[in-house]
Design a protein around this motif. Structure first.
Motif, PDB file in Angstrom:
ATOM      1  N   VAL A  52     143.965  44.257  -6.317  1.00  0.00           N
ATOM      2  CA  VAL A  52     143.485  43.178  -7.167  1.00  0.00           C
ATOM      3  C   VAL A  52     144.661  42.233  -7.399  1.00  0.00           C
ATOM      4  CG1 VAL A  52     142.626  42.628  -9.482  1.00  0.00           C
ATOM      5  CG2 VAL A  52     141.835  44.696  -8.313  1.00  0.00           C
ATOM      6  N   VAL A  53     144.425  40.947  -7.235  1.00  0.00           N
ATOM      7  CA  VAL A  53     145.463  39.966  -7.506  1.00  0.00           C
ATOM      8  C   VAL A  53     145.243  39.445  -8.919  1.00  0.00           C
ATOM      9  CG1 VAL A  53     146.440  37.735  -6.816  1.00  0.00           C
ATOM     10  CG2 VAL A  53     145.698  39.368  -5.079  1.00  0.00           C
ATOM     11  N   ASP A  54     146.311  39.424  -9.716  1.00  0.00           N
ATOM     12  CA  ASP A  54     146.196  38.993 -11.108  1.00  0.00           C
ATOM     13  C   ASP A  54     146.225  37.466 -11.210  1.00  0.00           C
ATOM     14  OD1 ASP A  54     148.856  38.114 -10.953  1.00  0.00           O
ATOM     15  OD2 ASP A  54     149.657  39.828 -12.035  1.00  0.00           O
ATOM     16  N   ARG A  55     146.151  36.956 -12.414  1.00  0.00           N
ATOM     17  CA  ARG A  55     146.096  35.505 -12.605  1.00  0.00           C
ATOM     18  C   ARG A  55     147.411  34.808 -12.263  1.00  0.00           C
ATOM     19  NH1 ARG A  55     145.483  35.228 -19.131  1.00  0.00           N
ATOM     20  NH2 ARG A  55     147.508  36.096 -19.631  1.00  0.00           N
ATOM     21  N   TRP A  56     148.507  35.570 -12.061  1.00  0.00           N
ATOM     22  CA  TRP A  56     149.790  34.987 -11.691  1.00  0.00           C
ATOM     23  C   TRP A  56     150.033  35.071 -10.184  1.00  0.00           C
ATOM     24  CZ3 TRP A  56     149.248  38.527 -15.718  1.00  0.00           C
ATOM     25  CH2 TRP A  56     149.223  37.945 -16.983  1.00  0.00           C
ATOM     26  N   GLY A  57     149.051  35.586  -9.447  1.00  0.00           N
ATOM     27  CA  GLY A  57     149.175  35.687  -7.999  1.00  0.00           C
ATOM     28  C   GLY A  57     149.931  36.910  -7.534  1.00  0.00           C
ATOM     29  N   MET A  58     150.030  37.925  -8.399  1.00  0.00           N
ATOM     30  CA  MET A  58     150.737  39.165  -8.054  1.00  0.00           C
ATOM     31  C   MET A  58     149.728  40.314  -8.017  1.00  0.00           C
ATOM     32  SD  MET A  58     154.040  38.614 -10.445  1.00  0.00           S
ATOM     33  CE  MET A  58     154.372  36.935 -10.909  1.00  0.00           C
ATOM     34  N   TYR A  59     150.074  41.369  -7.310  1.00  0.00           N
ATOM     35  CA  TYR A  59     149.174  42.517  -7.272  1.00  0.00           C
ATOM     36  C   TYR A  59     149.188  43.237  -8.614  1.00  0.00           C
ATOM     37  CZ  TYR A  59     148.348  41.963  -2.336  1.00  0.00           C
ATOM     38  OH  TYR A  59     147.952  41.464  -1.126  1.00  0.00           O
ATOM     39  N   ALA A  60     148.002  43.402  -9.169  1.00  0.00           N
ATOM     40  CA  ALA A  60     147.862  44.115 -10.440  1.00  0.00           C
ATOM     41  C   ALA A  60     148.391  45.531 -10.299  1.00  0.00           C
ATOM     42  CB  ALA A  60     146.397  44.139 -10.864  1.00  0.00           C
ATOM     43  N   CYS A  61     148.848  46.071 -11.394  1.00  0.00           N
ATOM     44  CA  CYS A  61     149.347  47.446 -11.484  1.00  0.00           C
ATOM     45  C   CYS A  61     150.735  47.611 -10.872  1.00  0.00           C
ATOM     46  CB  CYS A  61     148.369  48.451 -10.893  1.00  0.00           C
ATOM     47  SG  CYS A  61     146.711  48.309 -11.593  1.00  0.00           S
ATOM     48  N   ASN A  62     151.353  46.535 -10.456  1.00  0.00           N
ATOM     49  CA  ASN A  62     152.734  46.574  -9.990  1.00  0.00           C
ATOM     50  C   ASN A  62     153.652  46.138 -11.117  1.00  0.00           C
ATOM     51  OD1 ASN A  62     152.194  47.442  -7.410  1.00  0.00           O
ATOM     52  ND2 ASN A  62     152.029  45.389  -6.581  1.00  0.00           N
ATOM     53  N   CYS A  63     154.917  46.419 -10.989  1.00  0.00           N
ATOM     54  CA  CYS A  63     155.895  46.043 -12.014  1.00  0.00           C
ATOM     55  C   CYS A  63     155.912  44.542 -12.231  1.00  0.00           C
ATOM     56  CB  CYS A  63     157.284  46.571 -11.665  1.00  0.00           C
ATOM     57  SG  CYS A  63     157.983  45.961 -10.112  1.00  0.00           S
ATOM     58  N   THR A  64     155.755  43.771 -11.171  1.00  0.00           N
ATOM     59  CA  THR A  64     155.815  42.315 -11.290  1.00  0.00           C
ATOM     60  C   THR A  64     154.646  41.780 -12.109  1.00  0.00           C
ATOM     61  OG1 THR A  64     154.728  42.163  -9.140  1.00  0.00           O
ATOM     62  CG2 THR A  64     157.138  41.958  -9.177  1.00  0.00           C
ATOM     63  N   SER A  65     153.465  42.293 -11.886  1.00  0.00           N
ATOM     64  CA  SER A  65     152.292  41.858 -12.639  1.00  0.00           C
ATOM     65  C   SER A  65     152.441  42.205 -14.111  1.00  0.00           C
ATOM     66  CB  SER A  65     151.026  42.516 -12.068  1.00  0.00           C
ATOM     67  OG  SER A  65     149.899  42.202 -12.852  1.00  0.00           O
ATOM     68  N   TYR A  66     152.913  43.413 -14.385  1.00  0.00           N
ATOM     69  CA  TYR A  66     153.089  43.810 -15.787  1.00  0.00           C
ATOM     70  C   TYR A  66     154.110  42.899 -16.481  1.00  0.00           C
ATOM     71  CZ  TYR A  66     154.632  45.888 -20.005  1.00  0.00           C
ATOM     72  OH  TYR A  66     154.973  46.034 -21.321  1.00  0.00           O
ATOM     73  N   VAL A  67     155.244  42.626 -15.851  1.00  0.00           N
ATOM     74  CA  VAL A  67     156.265  41.799 -16.487  1.00  0.00           C
ATOM     75  C   VAL A  67     155.749  40.368 -16.660  1.00  0.00           C
ATOM     76  CG1 VAL A  67     158.585  40.823 -16.247  1.00  0.00           C
ATOM     77  CG2 VAL A  67     158.191  43.256 -15.809  1.00  0.00           C
ATOM     78  N   ALA A  68     154.987  39.853 -15.702  1.00  0.00           N
ATOM     79  CA  ALA A  68     154.386  38.526 -15.874  1.00  0.00           C
ATOM     80  C   ALA A  68     153.498  38.525 -17.115  1.00  0.00           C
ATOM     81  CB  ALA A  68     153.596  38.144 -14.630  1.00  0.00           C
ATOM     82  N   TRP A  69     152.696  39.573 -17.271  1.00  0.00           N
ATOM     83  CA  TRP A  69     151.845  39.670 -18.455  1.00  0.00           C
ATOM     84  C   TRP A  69     152.682  39.756 -19.732  1.00  0.00           C
ATOM     85  CZ3 TRP A  69     151.823  43.533 -22.077  1.00  0.00           C
ATOM     86  CH2 TRP A  69     150.900  43.363 -23.102  1.00  0.00           C
ATOM     87  N   ALA A  70     153.744  40.582 -19.738  1.00  0.00           N
ATOM     88  CA  ALA A  70     154.586  40.736 -20.931  1.00  0.00           C
ATOM     89  C   ALA A  70     155.235  39.411 -21.316  1.00  0.00           C
ATOM     90  CB  ALA A  70     155.647  41.816 -20.702  1.00  0.00           C
ATOM     91  N   LEU A  71     155.697  38.644 -20.337  1.00  0.00           N
ATOM     92  CA  LEU A  71     156.265  37.330 -20.628  1.00  0.00           C
ATOM     93  C   LEU A  71     155.217  36.439 -21.292  1.00  0.00           C
ATOM     94  CD1 LEU A  71     158.277  36.684 -17.337  1.00  0.00           C
ATOM     95  CD2 LEU A  71     159.251  37.064 -19.617  1.00  0.00           C
ATOM     96  N   SER A  72     154.036  36.400 -20.702  1.00  0.00           N
ATOM     97  CA  SER A  72     152.973  35.571 -21.247  1.00  0.00           C
ATOM     98  C   SER A  72     152.580  36.016 -22.655  1.00  0.00           C
ATOM     99  CB  SER A  72     151.759  35.623 -20.309  1.00  0.00           C
ATOM    100  OG  SER A  72     150.715  34.831 -20.811  1.00  0.00           O
ATOM    101  N   ALA A  73     152.433  37.316 -22.850  1.00  0.00           N
ATOM    102  CA  ALA A  73     152.033  37.853 -24.155  1.00  0.00           C
ATOM    103  C   ALA A  73     153.077  37.569 -25.228  1.00  0.00           C
ATOM    104  CB  ALA A  73     151.788  39.354 -24.043  1.00  0.00           C
ATOM    105  N   ASN A  74     154.330  37.431 -24.823  1.00  0.00           N
ATOM    106  CA  ASN A  74     155.406  37.151 -25.767  1.00  0.00           C
ATOM    107  C   ASN A  74     155.770  35.660 -25.797  1.00  0.00           C
ATOM    108  OD1 ASN A  74     156.398  39.693 -27.112  1.00  0.00           O
ATOM    109  ND2 ASN A  74     156.189  40.350 -24.984  1.00  0.00           N
TER     110      ASN A  74
END
Length: 179
Positions: A52-74
């Motif tokens: 699954v590709v996330d809204r940032w264009g990264m594969y979900a469930c990977n470290c990159t997707s999680y950090v993109a989400w954490a940046l956005s959430a913060n």
């Protein structure tokens, strides 16, 4: 002086102290509040790989997707991502294009990048705290464990050695009020 006025005066001085302008890196030192709530967590399979590709264009469930989400959430910038170029080892290169500070100094809210971990892709984590002795606390997805073992999924780790890591200092979004 009336004793009932003392709490009001104390609150007034405390409010002034909290509202006083801080140094340029004060926002980076503030505690990071959001590390839980990754929206793709329920889609993450046990082997850590989601197609699954996330809204940032990264594969979900990977470290990159999680950090993109954490940046956005913060409330930190995520407009600097380049779709198709965000393997963890490449984050510092892409961040340089946005003129972000990349150095070896950890601060809460920075992205820790270990380009040599999990070769050839690298690993990123969200820094949630800095401790004495060049150790940090992080929140992350899919940390590659020792001897090639995998820990698939979300975890927080404390007292992580910062050796070998680069830190990307991602500023707050421009549309967010300054505190």
């Amino acid at each position: 002086m009336d004793n009932r006025a003392i709490p009001t005066i104390v609150l007034l001085f405390a409010g002034v102290a909290l509202a006083a302008p801080a140094g340029p890196r004060a926002a980076e030192r503030s505690p990071v509040r959001i590390v839980y709530g990754y929206p793709y967590a329920d889609r993450c399979p046990g082997d850590g790989l989601a197609d699954v590709v996330d809204r940032w264009g990264m594969y979900a469930c990977n470290c990159t997707s999680y950090v993109a989400w954490a940046l956005s959430a913060n409330h930190q910038r995520v407009d600097w991502f380049i779709r198709g170029s965000m393997d963890a080892w490449n984050w510092p290169n892409v961040a340089r294009l946005s003129h972000f500070v990349i150095d070896r100094t950890p601060v809460a809210g920075a992205v820790a990048v270990w380009p040599q971990v999990a070769r050839p892709l690298g690993h990123v984590a969200y820094v949630t705290g800095v401790r004495p002795g060049r150790t940090i606390d992080v929140a992350e997805y899919n940390y590659p464990g020792p001897n090639g073992t995998n820990t698939w999924g979300f975890e927080t780790r404390s007292f992580v050695r910062a050796d070998g890591a680069l830190f990307i200092h991602v500023p707050r979004r421009d549309d967010e009020p300054r505190r």
